[in-house]
Design an enzyme around this catalytic site. Structure first.
Site, short mmCIF file in Angstrom:
data_model
loop_
_atom_site.label_atom_id
_atom_site.label_comp_id
_atom_site.label_asym_id
_atom_site.label_seq_id
_atom_site.Cartn_x
_atom_site.Cartn_y
_atom_site.Cartn_z
N HIS A 1 1.88 8.33 -2.38
CA HIS A 1 3.29 7.99 -2.18
C HIS A 1 4.22 8.79 -3.09
CE1 HIS A 1 2.22 4.84 0.54
NE2 HIS A 1 1.64 4.10 -0.38
N ASP B 1 -5.69 5.70 4.06
CA ASP B 1 -5.10 4.52 3.43
C ASP B 1 -4.32 3.73 4.48
OD1 ASP B 1 -4.26 3.76 0.30
OD2 ASP B 1 -2.77 3.13 1.78
N HIS C 1 -1.48 2.49 4.21
CA HIS C 1 -0.08 2.90 4.15
C HIS C 1 0.03 4.41 4.39
CE1 HIS C 1 -0.39 -0.65 1.40
NE2 HIS C 1 0.65 -1.03 2.12
N ASP D 1 -7.66 0.03 1.51
CA ASP D 1 -6.82 -1.13 1.80
C ASP D 1 -6.61 -1.39 3.29
OD1 ASP D 1 -5.39 1.20 1.83
OD2 ASP D 1 -3.81 0.52 0.50
#
Length: 340
Positions: A158, A193, A195, A282
């Protein structure tokens, strides 16, 4: 499989973040390191410490302005009367071209995208060694290793070139990819991931030196919200070098594997000779930040499918938060990647 980790990565110990207007304990905890080490060792990994490659490879991705901020902001923050123990922004510019303030508060808002990347005394040190862990993995790939696991913590995907966010400060996968490209390799980054890897996309969006592919929960109602949509394909010479494959919330193993086939087809078409996997765990069905519903057995299938490409792989740890199964999920992924 060789694996890399550094004890200093555990010094970063964030206390808080905010979700839905509520201050909550930060889930990106140092205990993740021990859980992941156990999981990797169960898959047969042998750990070594990283080599210090200096700031050069980090600065090839992150601006010098951002590096100065990240190195000094904690000390500056402590001089503010009544300031919290962690640097957490409370104001943001509406665009990156906005004027750059002298104030520590203003610079925090400029360089921190959200409240989930608090900066404390040891954040820079931990993020530095997380990046060195990825760099050491990249050099092992250049030396001929077929697969390497880089236990990077804090995670990185990120983080933009001058912006922290989502628990991330240095973009470890991007640092490794740019370095490998500078050494004559043609890298692709596959982000699994839950996200979207918005920082990774942003770093490479306008060029074609690295193919970026991300499979993630659809961002319309899920972090990072503003990036990760299917129409984002890159720009300029990078047009067509970014592929987003968003999935509906709650997607399980079979649909995930079907989507992964599309990602792997694009990677093959790019003609890359080294693959960096931004390895978030995740997507697990019981992860605290759950968005998808991949099972523990599903991670083994994902690892095996990626390894079937036959490319050298650098596995760079991203998310995956504390649950009883975190280490086991890593074990299964690595076993799949190793054909066990």
């Amino acid at each position: 499989m060789k694996a890399i980790v550094d004890d200093r990565q555990a010094k970063h110990d964030p206390k808080h973040f905010m979700a839905n207007g509520v201050v909550l304990p930060n889930p990106e905890q140092p205990a993740r390191v021990e859980a992941l080490i156990r999981g990797a060792r169960a898959a047969g990994c042998e750990f070594q410490a990283p080599t210090d490659h200096g700031l050069g490879p980090i600065a090839a991705v992150h601006s010098s302005e951002y590096l100065v901020f990240l190195k000094n902001i904690y000390t500056r923050w402590q001089r503010i009367d009544g300031a919290a123990a962690e640097v957490i922004p409370n104001i943001h510019p509406d665009r990156r071209e906005a004027s750059y303030p002298k104030s520590a508060v203003g610079q925090a808002g400029y360089h921190q995208a959200d409240t989930s990347c608090p900066i404390a005394e040891h954040t820079f040190e931990s993020a530095y060694w997380s990046a060195q862990t990825a760099m050491t993995g990249a050099n092992l790939m250049l030396a001929g290793e077929q697969s390497v696991y880089a236990l990077c913590r804090p995670p990185g995907h990120h983080a933009f070139s001058d912006l922290a966010g989502g628990f991330c400060f240095f973009n470890n996968a991007a640092i490794a990819a740019r370095y490998l490209a500078s050494q004559g390799k043609r890298p692709a980054i596959l982000d699994v991931d839950v996200h979207h890897g918005n920082g990774t996309q942003g770093i490479f969006y306008g060029n074609d030196e690295v193919l970026t592919v991300s499979i993630h929960a659809a961002p319309e109602r899920f972090y990072p919200f503003f990036w990760g949509h299917a129409h984002e394909r890159g720009e300029g010479v990078g047009l067509g070098s970014n592929l987003n494959l968003p999935l509906p919330r709650g997607t399980g193993d079979d649909v995930y594997l079907q989507t992964l086939d599309k990602a792997l087809e694009r990677i093959q078409a790019y003609g890359c000779d080294v693959l960096i996997v931004a390895l978030g765990l995740d997507a697990y069905e019981n992860d605290p930040l759950k968005g998808l519903a991949v099972t523990t057995a599903g991670f083994k299938r994902i690892g095996a499918a990626i390894a079937a490409l036959g490319l050298p792989m650098l596995l760079v740890q991203e998310g995956g938060y504390l649950s009883a199964e975190l280490g086991d999920n890593l074990t299964h992924f690595l076993q799949g990647a190793e054909g066990q």
